[in-house]
Every structure is written in C-alpha cells, then in structure tokens.
Design a protein around this motif. Structure first.
Motif, PDB file in Angstrom:
ATOM      1  N   HIS A  63     -22.714  68.535   8.286  1.00 46.62           N
ATOM      2  CA  HIS A  63     -22.667  68.981   9.733  1.00 46.62           C
ATOM      3  C   HIS A  63     -23.859  69.880   9.826  1.00 46.62           C
ATOM      4  O   HIS A  63     -23.628  71.056   9.396  1.00 46.62           O
ATOM      5  CB  HIS A  63     -21.605  69.520  10.091  1.00 46.62           C
ATOM      6  CG  HIS A  63     -21.303  69.934  11.400  1.00 46.62           C
ATOM      7  ND1 HIS A  63     -21.523  71.461  12.047  1.00 46.62           N
ATOM      8  CD2 HIS A  63     -21.193  69.118  12.592  1.00 46.62           C
ATOM      9  CE1 HIS A  63     -21.462  71.252  13.232  1.00 46.62           C
ATOM     10  NE2 HIS A  63     -21.090  70.112  13.587  1.00 46.62           N
ATOM     11  N   ASP A 116     -14.399  66.001   5.715  1.00 47.03           N
ATOM     12  CA  ASP A 116     -15.163  65.054   4.933  1.00 47.03           C
ATOM     13  C   ASP A 116     -14.081  64.178   4.465  1.00 47.03           C
ATOM     14  O   ASP A 116     -13.117  64.224   3.610  1.00 47.03           O
ATOM     15  CB  ASP A 116     -15.475  66.053   3.870  1.00 47.03           C
ATOM     16  CG  ASP A 116     -16.162  65.410   2.666  1.00 47.03           C
ATOM     17  OD1 ASP A 116     -16.429  64.043   2.832  1.00 47.03           O
ATOM     18  OD2 ASP A 116     -16.339  66.042   1.544  1.00 47.03           O
ATOM     19  N   ARG A 129     -10.851  69.509   5.231  1.00 47.10           N
ATOM     20  CA  ARG A 129     -11.344  69.877   6.488  1.00 47.10           C
ATOM     21  C   ARG A 129     -11.888  71.282   6.453  1.00 47.10           C
ATOM     22  O   ARG A 129     -11.450  72.135   5.630  1.00 47.10           O
ATOM     23  CB  ARG A 129     -10.139  70.431   7.434  1.00 47.10           C
ATOM     24  CG  ARG A 129     -10.608  70.824   8.886  1.00 47.10           C
ATOM     25  CD  ARG A 129      -9.389  71.169   9.720  1.00 47.10           C
ATOM     26  NE  ARG A 129      -9.806  71.565  11.009  1.00 47.10           N
ATOM     27  CZ  ARG A 129      -9.001  72.213  12.010  1.00 47.10           C
ATOM     28  NH1 ARG A 129      -7.574  72.109  11.845  1.00 47.10           N
ATOM     29  NH2 ARG A 129      -9.398  72.673  13.206  1.00 47.10           N
ATOM     30  N   TYR A 166     -15.501  70.298  10.444  1.00 46.65           N
ATOM     31  CA  TYR A 166     -15.716  68.999   9.925  1.00 46.65           C
ATOM     32  C   TYR A 166     -14.597  68.449   8.861  1.00 46.65           C
ATOM     33  O   TYR A 166     -14.078  69.345   8.133  1.00 46.65           O
ATOM     34  CB  TYR A 166     -17.069  69.257   9.461  1.00 46.65           C
ATOM     35  CG  TYR A 166     -17.517  67.919   8.480  1.00 46.65           C
ATOM     36  CD1 TYR A 166     -18.258  66.889   9.448  1.00 46.65           C
ATOM     37  CD2 TYR A 166     -17.445  67.528   7.260  1.00 46.65           C
ATOM     38  CE1 TYR A 166     -18.614  65.613   8.695  1.00 46.65           C
ATOM     39  CE2 TYR A 166     -17.996  66.381   6.740  1.00 46.65           C
ATOM     40  CZ  TYR A 166     -18.629  65.497   7.575  1.00 46.65           C
ATOM     41  OH  TYR A 166     -19.032  64.230   6.929  1.00 46.65           O
ATOM     42  N   THR A 212     -18.873  75.160  13.060  1.00 47.29           N
ATOM     43  CA  THR A 212     -18.495  73.665  12.408  1.00 47.29           C
ATOM     44  C   THR A 212     -17.187  73.473  12.177  1.00 47.29           C
ATOM     45  O   THR A 212     -16.463  74.592  11.891  1.00 47.29           O
ATOM     46  CB  THR A 212     -19.230  73.864  11.073  1.00 47.29           C
ATOM     47  OG1 THR A 212     -20.609  73.776  11.255  1.00 47.29           O
ATOM     48  CG2 THR A 212     -18.904  72.656  10.161  1.00 47.29           C
TER      49      THR A 212
END
Length: 220
Positions: free
Chosen positions: A132, A170, A155, A168, A166
C-alpha cells in the motif's frame, strides 16, 4: 607477550562485529498493565542482532541507525501484534519498521512500515512497502513523530501520529509470523527511534481487534 594497541583495537572490532551478527536469544517479556513490552533498556542492544553489521547503538534511551545497509532484528518473534515507536529522521534518510520478518542478510522477507519523509523513493512514511503506497509523507524530518503498526491476521494498519494512513488486507497472507526489525537503508541515512514497544495480541482475530481498539478506538 604484549599485544600492540592497534592489534588490540582490531581484535576488539572483530569481536564486536561477530557479537552483533549472532542471533539474539529469546528474552523474557515483562508486559506492563496494558500489555506493552519495552524493547530497549535505554542503554544496550541486548538480544538484538544484525546479520549485516551496521552502526547501531543505543544512547540516552534512543536507538540510532547510521552507516551502511543493515537490519537490526528482535530476539523474539510475533504473530498478531501492535508495534510502535517515536521516530526522527534527518533529511534524505530512509528506514523502516519491519514485522513478521525473517532474519537474514540483505532485504528481509517481511512486512515493512516505511520510514521515509524526503528520500527519493516514492513510497513514503506510513506505506506498507510494496503493498500500500503513500506518496506524500504525513511526517517531517528533524522532529519526533509516532508510527503505530497493528497486524491482525492478514489485516495491517499503520497509524502515523493521530491518523490511520494504511488499512490494508493482504489477500495472500504473505507473512504470518516473524521478527521485528529496524532498517538502516544506506550510508546517507540517519534515523533515531525511542519509546519502542510491542504488544502481543490474541490469536483469535476478533479478540485481537478488541484489544487493539483499546489503543486505537477508531479501528472498526
């Protein structure tokens, strides 16, 4: 036989370099009442190690990274976690806070919360490197700022100062467990870390999120 002072200095340097490259043994953890564990005693690098020796030191409670490329690894490993530190960089410096990283030479396999306010790399502070990207740094050189990482399952959250930058997921769940590490990117970089702490989160992801929300209430 009297050993010349130059030879003594060389022997000491070799010993110091060897000691630094040896894997750190897992250390006893002493969480405070909120579960946080201080990672440096303010004086030494006890337990921490670098496969590629750098110029790491702890002075007046501050971890300092400078010199050639090196990564300093924690003695213990972590899965679900919170990891935070106060950071200060000089202009054109590049560093990173690794987690779930594998100890090894070169660039570690693991997640990296980027530390880069003014280095040319377009992935700036708060980026989850190669996952990210943030193109404008939320922090500035020459002043202290805080980076706070949360990893729960796949996460990853990165919070810089008072803002989540961020959040994100994965989908490949690339890195599941491993060491923490700090990066010294190149001889032109100079970075300082202080108040470095980690918190182990429960293995159950719902329980881990509840625990993390105590520190970051805005997490959903």
């Amino acid at each position: 036989m009297k050993i010349p002072s130059l030879c003594l200095a060389l022997l000491f340097s070799a010993f110091a370099a060897t000691a630094q490259t040896e894997p750190g043994k897992p250390l006893p953890e002493r969480p405070d009442k909120n579960g946080w564990i201080q990672l440096f005693d303010g004086k030494t690098l006890s337990g921490w190690s670098a496969v590629d020796p750098g110029e790491w030191e702890v002075k007046d409670g501050v971890l300092i990274g400078k010199g050639k490329v090196s990564h300093l690894f924690s003695p213990n490993t972590y899965t679900n976690l919170e990891f935070k530190a106060e950071v200060r960089t000089k202009p054109n410096s590049n560093s990173g806070m690794y987690f779930r990283a594998q100890r090894g030479s070169g660039w570690p396999n693991g997640y990296e919360a980027q530390v880069n306010n003014s280095y040319p790399d377009p992935q700036k502070t708060g980026s989850l490197y190669n996952f990210h990207k943030i193109t404008e740094s939320p922090a500035r050189d020459n002043e202290w700022w805080t980076q706070h990482v949360v990893a729960i399952g796949n996460r990853i959250i990165v919070k810089v100062n008072d803002k989540i930058v961020t959040d994100y997921v994965d989908e490949k769940n690339t890195y599941k467990s491993g060491h923490l590490a700090f990066q010294q990117h190149d001889p032109g970089s100079y970075v300082e870390y202080r108040n470095v702490m980690v918190k182990r989160l429960p293995g159950d992801e719902k329980e881990a999120l509840k625990e993390a929300q105590k520190d970051i209430p805005e997490l959903k």
